[in-house]
Design a protein around this motif. Sequence first.
Motif, PDB file in Angstrom:
ATOM      1  N   LEU A 179       0.814  -1.210   0.000  1.00 14.09           N
ATOM      2  CA  LEU A 179       0.000   0.000   0.000  1.00 14.09           C
ATOM      3  C   LEU A 179       0.855   1.272   0.000  1.00 14.09           C
ATOM      4  O   LEU A 179       0.600   2.210  -0.762  1.00 14.09           O
ATOM      5  CB  LEU A 179      -0.937  -0.010   1.216  1.00 14.09           C
ATOM      6  N   ALA A 180       1.888   1.326   0.841  1.00  9.96           N
ATOM      7  CA  ALA A 180       2.700   2.541   0.928  1.00  9.96           C
ATOM      8  C   ALA A 180       3.394   2.831  -0.401  1.00  9.96           C
ATOM      9  O   ALA A 180       3.424   3.973  -0.877  1.00  9.96           O
ATOM     10  CB  ALA A 180       3.727   2.408   2.053  1.00  9.96           C
ATOM     11  N   THR A 181       3.948   1.787  -1.027  1.00  9.22           N
ATOM     12  CA  THR A 181       4.634   1.982  -2.312  1.00  9.22           C
ATOM     13  C   THR A 181       3.661   2.417  -3.389  1.00  9.22           C
ATOM     14  O   THR A 181       3.961   3.311  -4.203  1.00  9.22           O
ATOM     15  CB  THR A 181       5.343   0.686  -2.725  1.00  9.22           C
ATOM     16  N   VAL A 182       2.493   1.781  -3.443  1.00  8.08           N
ATOM     17  CA  VAL A 182       1.484   2.131  -4.446  1.00  8.08           C
ATOM     18  C   VAL A 182       1.057   3.587  -4.295  1.00  8.08           C
ATOM     19  O   VAL A 182       0.953   4.330  -5.279  1.00  8.08           O
ATOM     20  CB  VAL A 182       0.283   1.175  -4.336  1.00  8.08           C
ATOM     21  N   LEU A 183       0.799   4.024  -3.042  1.00  9.52           N
ATOM     22  CA  LEU A 183       0.375   5.403  -2.821  1.00  9.52           C
ATOM     23  C   LEU A 183       1.469   6.400  -3.215  1.00  9.52           C
ATOM     24  O   LEU A 183       1.201   7.421  -3.854  1.00  9.52           O
ATOM     25  CB  LEU A 183      -0.005   5.594  -1.353  1.00  9.52           C
ATOM     26  N   GLY A 187       0.826   8.936  -6.238  1.00  9.67           N
ATOM     27  CA  GLY A 187       0.853  10.355  -5.915  1.00  9.67           C
ATOM     28  C   GLY A 187       2.065  11.065  -6.482  1.00  9.67           C
ATOM     29  O   GLY A 187       2.007  12.251  -6.839  1.00  9.67           O
ATOM     30  N   GLY A 188       3.216  10.359  -6.593  1.00  5.76           N
ATOM     31  CA  GLY A 188       4.410  10.980  -7.145  1.00  5.76           C
ATOM     32  C   GLY A 188       4.231  11.418  -8.582  1.00  5.76           C
ATOM     33  O   GLY A 188       4.744  12.461  -8.994  1.00  5.76           O
ATOM     34  N   ALA A 204       6.759  19.591   0.540  1.00  7.20           N
ATOM     35  CA  ALA A 204       7.646  19.440   1.693  1.00  7.20           C
ATOM     36  C   ALA A 204       7.596  18.049   2.288  1.00  7.20           C
ATOM     37  O   ALA A 204       8.607  17.548   2.779  1.00  7.20           O
ATOM     38  CB  ALA A 204       7.280  20.468   2.765  1.00  7.20           C
ATOM     39  N   GLU A 205       6.435  17.401   2.256  1.00  3.32           N
ATOM     40  CA  GLU A 205       6.319  16.129   2.977  1.00  3.32           C
ATOM     41  C   GLU A 205       5.156  15.334   2.428  1.00  3.32           C
ATOM     42  O   GLU A 205       4.166  15.895   1.922  1.00  3.32           O
ATOM     43  CB  GLU A 205       6.111  16.401   4.475  1.00  3.32           C
ATOM     44  N   ALA A 206       5.274  14.007   2.487  1.00  2.00           N
ATOM     45  CA  ALA A 206       4.192  13.102   2.129  1.00  2.00           C
ATOM     46  C   ALA A 206       3.846  12.263   3.348  1.00  2.00           C
ATOM     47  O   ALA A 206       4.732  11.682   3.979  1.00  2.00           O
ATOM     48  CB  ALA A 206       4.596  12.210   0.964  1.00  2.00           C
ATOM     49  N   ARG A 207       2.553  12.234   3.687  1.00  2.00           N
ATOM     50  CA  ARG A 207       2.106  11.495   4.868  1.00  2.00           C
ATOM     51  C   ARG A 207       1.091  10.447   4.432  1.00  2.00           C
ATOM     52  O   ARG A 207       0.144  10.756   3.702  1.00  2.00           O
ATOM     53  CB  ARG A 207       1.471  12.438   5.884  1.00  2.00           C
ATOM     54  N   ILE A 208       1.312   9.203   4.883  1.00  2.00           N
ATOM     55  CA  ILE A 208       0.424   8.099   4.523  1.00  2.00           C
ATOM     56  C   ILE A 208      -0.389   7.712   5.742  1.00  2.00           C
ATOM     57  O   ILE A 208       0.150   7.492   6.832  1.00  2.00           O
ATOM     58  CB  ILE A 208       1.233   6.897   4.002  1.00  2.00           C
ATOM     59  N   ASN A 209      -1.687   7.618   5.537  1.00  2.00           N
ATOM     60  CA  ASN A 209      -2.604   7.217   6.599  1.00  2.00           C
ATOM     61  C   ASN A 209      -3.583   6.222   6.012  1.00  2.00           C
ATOM     62  O   ASN A 209      -4.597   6.598   5.419  1.00  2.00           O
ATOM     63  CB  ASN A 209      -3.333   8.424   7.180  1.00  2.00           C
ATOM     64  N   GLY A 210      -3.281   4.926   6.128  1.00  4.67           N
ATOM     65  CA  GLY A 210      -4.133   3.907   5.538  1.00  4.67           C
ATOM     66  C   GLY A 210      -4.114   4.028   4.027  1.00  4.67           C
ATOM     67  O   GLY A 210      -3.050   4.094   3.399  1.00  4.67           O
ATOM     68  N   PRO A 211      -5.306   4.079   3.388  1.00  2.00           N
ATOM     69  CA  PRO A 211      -5.362   4.171   1.921  1.00  2.00           C
ATOM     70  C   PRO A 211      -5.272   5.612   1.416  1.00  2.00           C
ATOM     71  O   PRO A 211      -5.638   5.882   0.264  1.00  2.00           O
ATOM     72  CB  PRO A 211      -6.722   3.560   1.598  1.00  2.00           C
ATOM     73  N   VAL A 212      -4.788   6.544   2.247  1.00  6.21           N
ATOM     74  CA  VAL A 212      -4.742   7.961   1.888  1.00  6.21           C
ATOM     75  C   VAL A 212      -3.304   8.456   1.993  1.00  6.21           C
ATOM     76  O   VAL A 212      -2.580   8.103   2.931  1.00  6.21           O
ATOM     77  CB  VAL A 212      -5.651   8.804   2.812  1.00  6.21           C
ATOM     78  N   ILE A 213      -2.893   9.272   1.020  1.00  7.48           N
ATOM     79  CA  ILE A 213      -1.610   9.951   1.087  1.00  7.48           C
ATOM     80  C   ILE A 213      -1.847  11.449   0.970  1.00  7.48           C
ATOM     81  O   ILE A 213      -2.590  11.903   0.088  1.00  7.48           O
ATOM     82  CB  ILE A 213      -0.627   9.456  -0.005  1.00  7.48           C
ATOM     83  N   ASP A 214      -1.284  12.218   1.911  1.00  7.93           N
ATOM     84  CA  ASP A 214      -1.407  13.675   1.924  1.00  7.93           C
ATOM     85  C   ASP A 214      -0.044  14.294   1.629  1.00  7.93           C
ATOM     86  O   ASP A 214       0.986  13.822   2.118  1.00  7.93           O
ATOM     87  CB  ASP A 214      -1.897  14.171   3.296  1.00  7.93           C
ATOM     88  N   TYR A 215      -0.050  15.378   0.858  1.00 13.09           N
ATOM     89  CA  TYR A 215       1.179  16.104   0.546  1.00 13.09           C
ATOM     90  C   TYR A 215       1.104  17.498   1.146  1.00 13.09           C
ATOM     91  O   TYR A 215       0.140  18.239   0.917  1.00 13.09           O
ATOM     92  CB  TYR A 215       1.377  16.211  -0.965  1.00 13.09           C
ATOM     93  N   VAL A 216       2.134  17.841   1.933  1.00 14.17           N
ATOM     94  CA  VAL A 216       2.262  19.177   2.500  1.00 14.17           C
ATOM     95  C   VAL A 216       3.018  20.026   1.485  1.00 14.17           C
ATOM     96  O   VAL A 216       4.097  19.646   1.029  1.00 14.17           O
ATOM     97  CB  VAL A 216       3.016  19.145   3.841  1.00 14.17           C
TER      98      VAL A 216
END
Length: 642
Positions: A179-183, A187-188, A204-216
């Motif tokens: 999951l982390a690699t796929v996200l 997203g990349g 600045a940062e990528a945060r993974i939370n379950g099936p969600v990836i957020d980019y700061v």
Amino acid sequence: MRRWPCLAVSTIVLLPAALQAQGVEERAKTAASASRAKTGTSDVLLDTYVTPAMSGEAVTTIDGSKSFTPTIACQKSAKLLEVLIQPSGTGDIGLVRISRDTDMDGTFDTNSNLPVPVSGICANGVLSCDPGTWTNCRAFRWDVDAAKNLKLTEVQMPELAGCYCVNASCGSNLVFGNLATVLKDLGGGMVGALTTAFPAVGVAEARINGPVIDYVGAQTTSCTGGDAAAETAYRKNPTAIGGDAFALSSTNSVFQALQGSAAGSGKAEVTRACTIEREIKVRSWSFDDVLGVSGAVQTVTSCGTDCRRYRIGGDGNCNDVPPLFSATIDTHAPDRIVSARVVGLGADDWVQGRVNGQIIGSTGKRPWLTDGLPTGDCRQGGSDPYVPLDIDIAPLLKAGSTTVAARVRGGGDGRQGYIDIEITAKTGCDVSERLIDLCAANAADDTCRLYNETVDGVATVVNGVGTGLRPLAGTRLFGTGACTFQFARDFFSRERQYRCIVDSAALPEPDLSRGAYVIDHSTETLLADRQTASDGTVTTSTRPFSLPERGSVPTCEAICKTRAPRANTDAAPAGVVGAKQNDPAGYDTFYHVCNSANACPAGPGEQIVSACGCLDDFPEAVVMMQTVRLAGADMVCTSAVR
């Protein structure tokens, strides 16, 4: 336009007083260890400085004694981009929801779902196939539309990079299992398209939370809502750098000091233009272009391909001196004469053949090979006598103008004598090609550098920088009419400009011979010197020399080699790579720097292949590179439409 200052993070270490008593080497090692703890890897550097600085959080010095909050971005968003994925029963990613904060006010203002399921992920796009299979696959590249929203553009698969399969045709539960690699990969690709379209935006940062990836994210170069900062203007107009640099140098004290030094004074830069032309000449040669015949020519007839027979002669007279009927052959192109021969003499009474005044034969009752009159009567009866000859006169024609003559003695009433010659010449089309290089002198001059170049209208070098453009091999027509030829060449014309340094200084060049002598004659234990006095006397000297004691260092940086099992789901236009292999299972190989305890910091699921030490895998790397090179050489190029 308001500009925001950039932060230069200092790496000066403030050491406790107890450490200041240590030696230089110990203090250096302590400082290096402290610096490496916060900047040793890209992840640590990101967490320690990059993310806090771009997010407006506190940044501390390496020893932690001081902290401050930098301001290097005028707008920040904790959720610049959010991507939510949900796999379907076929293993494909059935739902991809994209939320964006386009104005960086902290709230999402656009939400969209991908219109197709995702069967494969690429570095710059996605692949969508029939659910659960790898058939009828379509390739899509990440793009940005006019409204600054992400979109998918359908392309050919070779336009994508780093693709791999994620649906059930390549394995089970691939998305959730990785999951982390796929996200990150999904997203990349989106972030890459956004930052390419809007260089002012930084992630600045990528945060993974379950099936969600957020980019700061943050806007770092322009605070006017657009990409208008002076630093980003050069991206759109690279040629402006040269003019701006020249304007700045005129007021820069350091540049002016160098320009006025002994090495820089009196030097001027001049521009020299030159060309490299491919000259192709096509000429059509006719028989008359090769040679011309004038004089007592009675008839001109054909004797075959590119061959002419000339009959030279006239009427004789038995009462007067025998007349001499001559013709002059002027050769214009000696190399194109194939053959030239005297083929016969004919007369009603008497005829004598001459070439350049020399008698070559005669015909009549008896031989006539003198300058006097022949011994015999005129008005002979019977058929006209004709004597065939085979005398080569081609060397004479190639050497210059040649005279061929018939000396005739006849009884009047139209009784003639003549000499026949046959000439074969090379006609048709003549092609010559040469390269006229007027730039060779500039190219060989060490004081000159190529500044501008245009090849067949394509700018390959602009302001000293290669553009990366190259003209395609061109095809041109030369000549006219029947002599028309088509030539395909890499180039036909190069126009170049060189910038050359011209030294007109009255000051002599600085004398660097002493320094060269010191370098060439000194050793690790002996310092050599050579000095020249004002009267020209040269004195050489030597004295002991030693460097401070240097501590021992390891032979190499200890590293270890590990591997982790993986299924080969990489995808190519021909299909999934693993499906073409006998065993689709493989390994990912990793190299780690060993820690201070000489232990290998292997990651989760990694097996140690080679323990810590001075590893040398260069032969293996050479084999891998050679394999890739040979595989590329075996690829077949085709012009078929794909």
